[in-house]
Design a protein around this motif. Structure first.
Motif, PDB file in Angstrom:
ATOM      1  N   ALA A 123      21.413   1.472  10.053  1.00 28.61           N
ATOM      2  CA  ALA A 123      21.967   0.540  11.030  1.00 28.61           C
ATOM      3  C   ALA A 123      21.588   0.990  12.428  1.00 28.61           C
ATOM      4  CB  ALA A 123      23.488   0.468  10.899  1.00 28.61           C
ATOM      5  N   SER A 124      21.629   0.056  13.369  1.00 29.43           N
ATOM      6  CA  SER A 124      21.453   0.425  14.773  1.00 29.43           C
ATOM      7  C   SER A 124      22.643   1.259  15.227  1.00 29.43           C
ATOM      8  CB  SER A 124      21.329  -0.832  15.637  1.00 29.43           C
ATOM      9  OG  SER A 124      22.581  -1.504  15.702  1.00 29.43           O
ATOM     10  N   ALA A 125      22.488   1.936  16.367  1.00 26.11           N
ATOM     11  CA  ALA A 125      23.572   2.790  16.878  1.00 26.11           C
ATOM     12  C   ALA A 125      24.835   1.968  17.147  1.00 26.11           C
ATOM     13  CB  ALA A 125      23.111   3.506  18.148  1.00 26.11           C
ATOM     14  N   LYS A 126      24.658   0.761  17.700  1.00 29.56           N
ATOM     15  CA  LYS A 126      25.825  -0.076  18.010  1.00 29.56           C
ATOM     16  C   LYS A 126      26.481  -0.582  16.732  1.00 29.56           C
ATOM     17  CE  LYS A 126      24.386  -1.745  22.597  1.00 29.56           C
ATOM     18  NZ  LYS A 126      22.984  -1.304  22.601  1.00 29.56           N
ATOM     19  N   SER A 127      25.679  -0.980  15.744  1.00 34.23           N
ATOM     20  CA  SER A 127      26.265  -1.427  14.470  1.00 34.23           C
ATOM     21  C   SER A 127      27.015  -0.285  13.796  1.00 34.23           C
ATOM     22  CB  SER A 127      25.171  -1.952  13.537  1.00 34.23           C
ATOM     23  OG  SER A 127      24.666  -3.183  13.996  1.00 34.23           O
ATOM     24  N   ALA A 128      26.447   0.920  13.870  1.00 36.17           N
ATOM     25  CA  ALA A 128      27.120   2.090  13.299  1.00 36.17           C
ATOM     26  C   ALA A 128      28.461   2.321  13.985  1.00 36.17           C
ATOM     27  CB  ALA A 128      26.224   3.323  13.449  1.00 36.17           C
ATOM     28  N   LYS A 129      28.482   2.145  15.298  1.00 35.82           N
ATOM     29  CA  LYS A 129      29.730   2.330  16.051  1.00 35.82           C
ATOM     30  C   LYS A 129      30.775   1.284  15.650  1.00 35.82           C
ATOM     31  CE  LYS A 129      29.187   3.676  20.248  1.00 35.82           C
ATOM     32  NZ  LYS A 129      28.885   3.740  21.700  1.00 35.82           N
ATOM     33  N   SER A 130      30.325   0.028  15.471  1.00 30.82           N
ATOM     34  CA  SER A 130      31.236  -1.041  15.068  1.00 30.82           C
ATOM     35  C   SER A 130      31.832  -0.764  13.688  1.00 30.82           C
ATOM     36  CB  SER A 130      30.488  -2.382  15.065  1.00 30.82           C
ATOM     37  OG  SER A 130      31.363  -3.457  14.799  1.00 30.82           O
ATOM     38  N   LEU A 131      30.994  -0.291  12.752  1.00 33.81           N
ATOM     39  CA  LEU A 131      31.484   0.039  11.410  1.00 33.81           C
ATOM     40  C   LEU A 131      32.475   1.206  11.439  1.00 33.81           C
ATOM     41  CD1 LEU A 131      28.146  -0.272   9.394  1.00 33.81           C
ATOM     42  CD2 LEU A 131      30.092  -1.836   9.303  1.00 33.81           C
ATOM     43  N   LYS A 132      32.233   2.155  12.338  1.00 35.34           N
ATOM     44  CA  LYS A 132      33.152   3.295  12.463  1.00 35.34           C
ATOM     45  C   LYS A 132      34.497   2.836  13.018  1.00 35.34           C
ATOM     46  CE  LYS A 132      33.617   8.040  14.151  1.00 35.34           C
ATOM     47  NZ  LYS A 132      35.025   7.868  14.531  1.00 35.34           N
ATOM     48  N   PHE A 133      34.475   1.913  13.973  1.00 31.77           N
ATOM     49  CA  PHE A 133      35.728   1.368  14.493  1.00 31.77           C
ATOM     50  C   PHE A 133      36.555   0.765  13.363  1.00 31.77           C
ATOM     51  CE2 PHE A 133      33.791   0.550  18.958  1.00 31.77           C
ATOM     52  CZ  PHE A 133      34.169   1.813  19.357  1.00 31.77           C
ATOM     53  N   GLU A 134      35.907  -0.005  12.477  1.00 37.19           N
ATOM     54  CA  GLU A 134      36.615  -0.591  11.330  1.00 37.19           C
ATOM     55  C   GLU A 134      37.251   0.491  10.468  1.00 37.19           C
ATOM     56  OE1 GLU A 134      33.757  -4.434  10.316  1.00 37.19           O
ATOM     57  OE2 GLU A 134      33.758  -2.675   9.034  1.00 37.19           O
ATOM     58  N   TYR A 135      36.475   1.515  10.180  1.00 41.20           N
ATOM     59  CA  TYR A 135      36.946   2.596   9.312  1.00 41.20           C
ATOM     60  C   TYR A 135      38.154   3.291   9.923  1.00 41.20           C
ATOM     61  CZ  TYR A 135      36.645   6.582   6.097  1.00 41.20           C
ATOM     62  OH  TYR A 135      36.913   7.539   5.148  1.00 41.20           O
ATOM     63  N   ASP A 136      38.206   3.353  11.248  1.00 40.40           N
ATOM     64  CA  ASP A 136      39.321   3.988  11.962  1.00 40.40           C
ATOM     65  C   ASP A 136      40.451   3.012  12.273  1.00 40.40           C
ATOM     66  OD1 ASP A 136      37.938   6.374  11.931  1.00 40.40           O
ATOM     67  OD2 ASP A 136      37.042   6.080  13.903  1.00 40.40           O
ATOM     68  N   ASN A 137      40.418   1.832  11.629  1.00 40.66           N
ATOM     69  CA  ASN A 137      41.450   0.787  11.819  1.00 40.66           C
ATOM     70  C   ASN A 137      41.520   0.286  13.255  1.00 40.66           C
ATOM     71  OD1 ASN A 137      42.451   0.662   9.104  1.00 40.66           O
ATOM     72  ND2 ASN A 137      43.460   2.631   9.459  1.00 40.66           N
ATOM     73  N   GLU A 138      40.394   0.247  13.917  1.00 38.62           N
ATOM     74  CA  GLU A 138      40.296  -0.324  15.258  1.00 38.62           C
ATOM     75  C   GLU A 138      39.486  -1.609  15.184  1.00 38.62           C
ATOM     76  OE1 GLU A 138      38.832   2.532  18.088  1.00 38.62           O
ATOM     77  OE2 GLU A 138      39.873   4.183  17.110  1.00 38.62           O
ATOM     78  N   ASN A 139      39.512  -2.387  16.259  1.00 37.28           N
ATOM     79  CA  ASN A 139      38.729  -3.619  16.306  1.00 37.28           C
ATOM     80  C   ASN A 139      37.236  -3.303  16.287  1.00 37.28           C
ATOM     81  OD1 ASN A 139      40.927  -5.340  16.436  1.00 37.28           O
ATOM     82  ND2 ASN A 139      40.953  -5.384  18.669  1.00 37.28           N
ATOM     83  N   ASN A 140      36.479  -3.996  15.422  1.00 35.31           N
ATOM     84  CA  ASN A 140      35.028  -3.885  15.510  1.00 35.31           C
ATOM     85  C   ASN A 140      34.540  -4.775  16.666  1.00 35.31           C
ATOM     86  OD1 ASN A 140      34.853  -6.569  14.568  1.00 35.31           O
ATOM     87  ND2 ASN A 140      34.555  -5.923  12.459  1.00 35.31           N
ATOM     88  N   PHE A 141      33.229  -4.795  16.886  1.00 36.62           N
ATOM     89  CA  PHE A 141      32.703  -5.548  18.034  1.00 36.62           C
ATOM     90  C   PHE A 141      33.048  -7.029  17.939  1.00 36.62           C
ATOM     91  CE2 PHE A 141      29.100  -2.267  18.854  1.00 36.62           C
ATOM     92  CZ  PHE A 141      30.017  -1.452  19.507  1.00 36.62           C
ATOM     93  N   ARG A 142      32.971  -7.593  16.733  1.00 35.37           N
ATOM     94  CA  ARG A 142      33.290  -9.021  16.578  1.00 35.37           C
ATOM     95  C   ARG A 142      34.765  -9.269  16.886  1.00 35.37           C
ATOM     96  NH1 ARG A 142      30.113 -13.332  16.630  1.00 35.37           N
ATOM     97  NH2 ARG A 142      28.721 -12.538  15.007  1.00 35.37           N
ATOM     98  N   GLN A 143      35.633  -8.391  16.432  1.00 38.64           N
ATOM     99  CA  GLN A 143      37.070  -8.568  16.654  1.00 38.64           C
ATOM    100  C   GLN A 143      37.476  -8.352  18.109  1.00 38.64           C
ATOM    101  OE1 GLN A 143      37.999  -5.710  13.591  1.00 38.64           O
ATOM    102  NE2 GLN A 143      38.996  -7.249  12.314  1.00 38.64           N
ATOM    103  N   GLU A 144      36.615  -7.715  18.894  1.00 44.74           N
ATOM    104  CA  GLU A 144      36.914  -7.555  20.314  1.00 44.74           C
ATOM    105  C   GLU A 144      36.802  -8.883  21.066  1.00 44.74           C
ATOM    106  OE1 GLU A 144      34.394  -4.437  21.753  1.00 44.74           O
ATOM    107  OE2 GLU A 144      35.598  -2.835  20.848  1.00 44.74           O
TER     108      GLU A 144
END
Length: 476
Positions: A312-333
């Motif tokens: 994944a791209s760096a930003k996609s990886a960050k978005s997936l990590k947010f999900e895993y940590d129960n935070e909003n991903n980029f789409r949910q922001e």
């Protein structure tokens, strides 16, 4: 800490003031309020922010004053569909019969399916099963009737009668947990409020969510009719494109004896997809499973838990990590997109993946142009230039371009709307309605698409989009 209270207010002056005072006395801030009398004359959604102890005190106080009730409502809603001639006044005899039986109408939706008939869906509040049986017998003398759903006796919630039955109707189609039902109520209300402010009537929103759910559920099992095509690239490399009835395309690249997936579709079709995949890759269970995601949307990432390596791209990886940590991903922001994504997560059983599986591809950089190259990615005989969009569809979106073999995987920067299987075309109608737009910035996404096609050198290209069939494109 944030919380949504689903309260049932008494219908008298000062009811909301009493709830507001309860929150203010405890130092709790109200961040959103939603009330629509046409949907439910008592139900009020209140989003608040405060510490955990104060929120617990507020909950107990609202229970004590009767704003959160735990008594169950054992009335029933019978959802019927009436097939009526498409002529003026055709619905009048049905409405007169409903009035004769003293049934309240909780839901109406009509749709013209051809020039001869209209189909009216109506939800009728029923307290006596004998009465509804008599009604159906008499109404069937007037027109053809279809009983869609009627068993709502097992109530779970203490809140709105209308929302109860709406969510129970959905859960009769797709199996979801009690906790998920409550989340579905909250996010349905959020979508309704967002769209209502832009002029969409509440029942149009409910009907869109119902139809969206029906399409996802109806595509399970033996009805999972994916289009599968095979595309020879070289003697040692071929691409198999799977187009499921709902969710993203899944491409499987075979180069020599290795396999790479591009995107994975929805989680709820795991059983159906695995059956297809194992026909294509008989030893799938025993290979290292690798996938490249074009972007971190739920309909592209549903089967990621099956894979060993996720590129994944760096930003996609960050978005997936947010999900895993129960935070909003980029789409949910994006507040316009968040409720729809939450609904999709519930309906499709989406589960985040561990960041340990993710391998970042390309350089993390600020994207200044609509589309910029961030790195290279080789797989077997294929040599991809990796481009990242500026975020027109979703931040972190990636495009893979092999100039030698003239192949491009575009994700949702380009989708082939003109060549979709019928089920995909129907499914794709609803996200733009419920999200207001599938893109973060439609104009920017158009620029990215133009830049992509301008980047392709002379020759005949095979373009694999995020949805729809392969596009053959001649570049000059």
């Amino acid at each position: 800490m944030n919380k949504t209270f689903i309260t049932k207010m008494p219908n008298h002056i000062g009811a909301f003031l009493k709830a507001s005072k309860c929150f203010s006395d405890l130092g709790i801030n109200i961040t959103r309020v939603s009330y629509n009398k046409t949907v439910d004359s008592h139900l009020l959604f209140i989003d608040v922010e405060g510490d955990e102890k104060s929120l617990e005190k507020a909950t107990q106080e609202l229970i004590s004053i009767g704003y959160i009730q735990y008594n169950l409502d054992y009335r029933d809603v019978v959802l019927l569909e009436f097939k009526l001639k498409d002529i003026p006044g055709a619905v009048t005899p049905i409405l007169e019969l409903i009035s004769e039986f003293n049934f309240n109408i909780t839901y109406i939706s009509s749709q013209q399916r051809d020039k001869k008939y209209q189909f009216f869906k109506m939800g009728l509040v029923v307290e006596n099963s004998t009465q509804i049986n008599k009604f159906i017998k008499k109404a069937s003398e007037l027109c053809q009737i279809k009983l869609i759903n009627s068993n709502y006796a097992n109530k779970i919630y203490d809140n709105s009668f209308f929302y109860n039955n709406f969510v129970n109707q959905i859960s009769s189609t797709i199996d979801i947990t009690d906790k998920a039902k409550n989340e579905l109520i909250i996010n349905t209300n959020l979508v309704m409020q967002i769209l209502n402010e832009s002029g969409v009537l509440p029942f149009q929103t409910f009907d869109s969510i119902s139809r969206f759910t029906e399409i996802i559920a109806a595509s399970k099992g033996k009805n999972f009719s994916a289009r599968t095509t095979h595309h020879k690239i070289t003697e040692n490399t071929e691409i198999t494109l799977i187009e499921p009835p709902c969710g993203s395309n899944i491409a499987i690249i075979k180069s020599y004896d290795k396999y790479l997936f591009i995107d994975t579709g929805y989680a709820c079709y795991e059983e159906e997809m695995l059956s297809l995949i194992k026909d294509i890759i008989p030893n799938f269970d025993n290979i290292t499973k690798e996938v490249f995601i074009t972007h971190a949307d739920v309909d592209h990432c549903g089967l990621l838990p099956l894979f060993d390596i996720v590129y994944a791209s760096a930003k996609s990886a960050k978005s997936l990590k947010f999900e895993y940590d129960n935070e909003n991903n980029f789409r949910q922001e994006n507040p316009l997109h968040k409720p729809y994504i939450n609904i999709c997560n519930i309906l499709t059983s989406y589960k985040p993946i561990s960041p340990q599986k993710i391998h970042v591809v390309g350089n993390e950089k600020k994207i200044e142009k609509p589309l910029e190259q961030t790195g290279l990615f080789d797989f077997g005989e294929l040599h991809f230039n990796i481009y990242e969009g500026k975020g027109g569809h979703l931040p972190g979106e990636s495009v893979l371009v092999d100039f030698e073999h003239k192949i491009a995987f575009t994700g949702d920067i380009f989708i082939n709307m003109k060549d979709m299987i019928p089920q995909q075309a129907e499914y794709n109608k609803y996200a733009p309605i419920l999200m207001t737009s599938v893109d973060f910035d439609p104009d920017l996404c158009r620029e990215e698409r133009n830049d992509l096609f301008n980047e392709l050198n002379n020759g005949k290209w095979q373009i694999f989009g995020g949805h729809g069939g392969k596009k053959t494109y001649e570049s000059f």
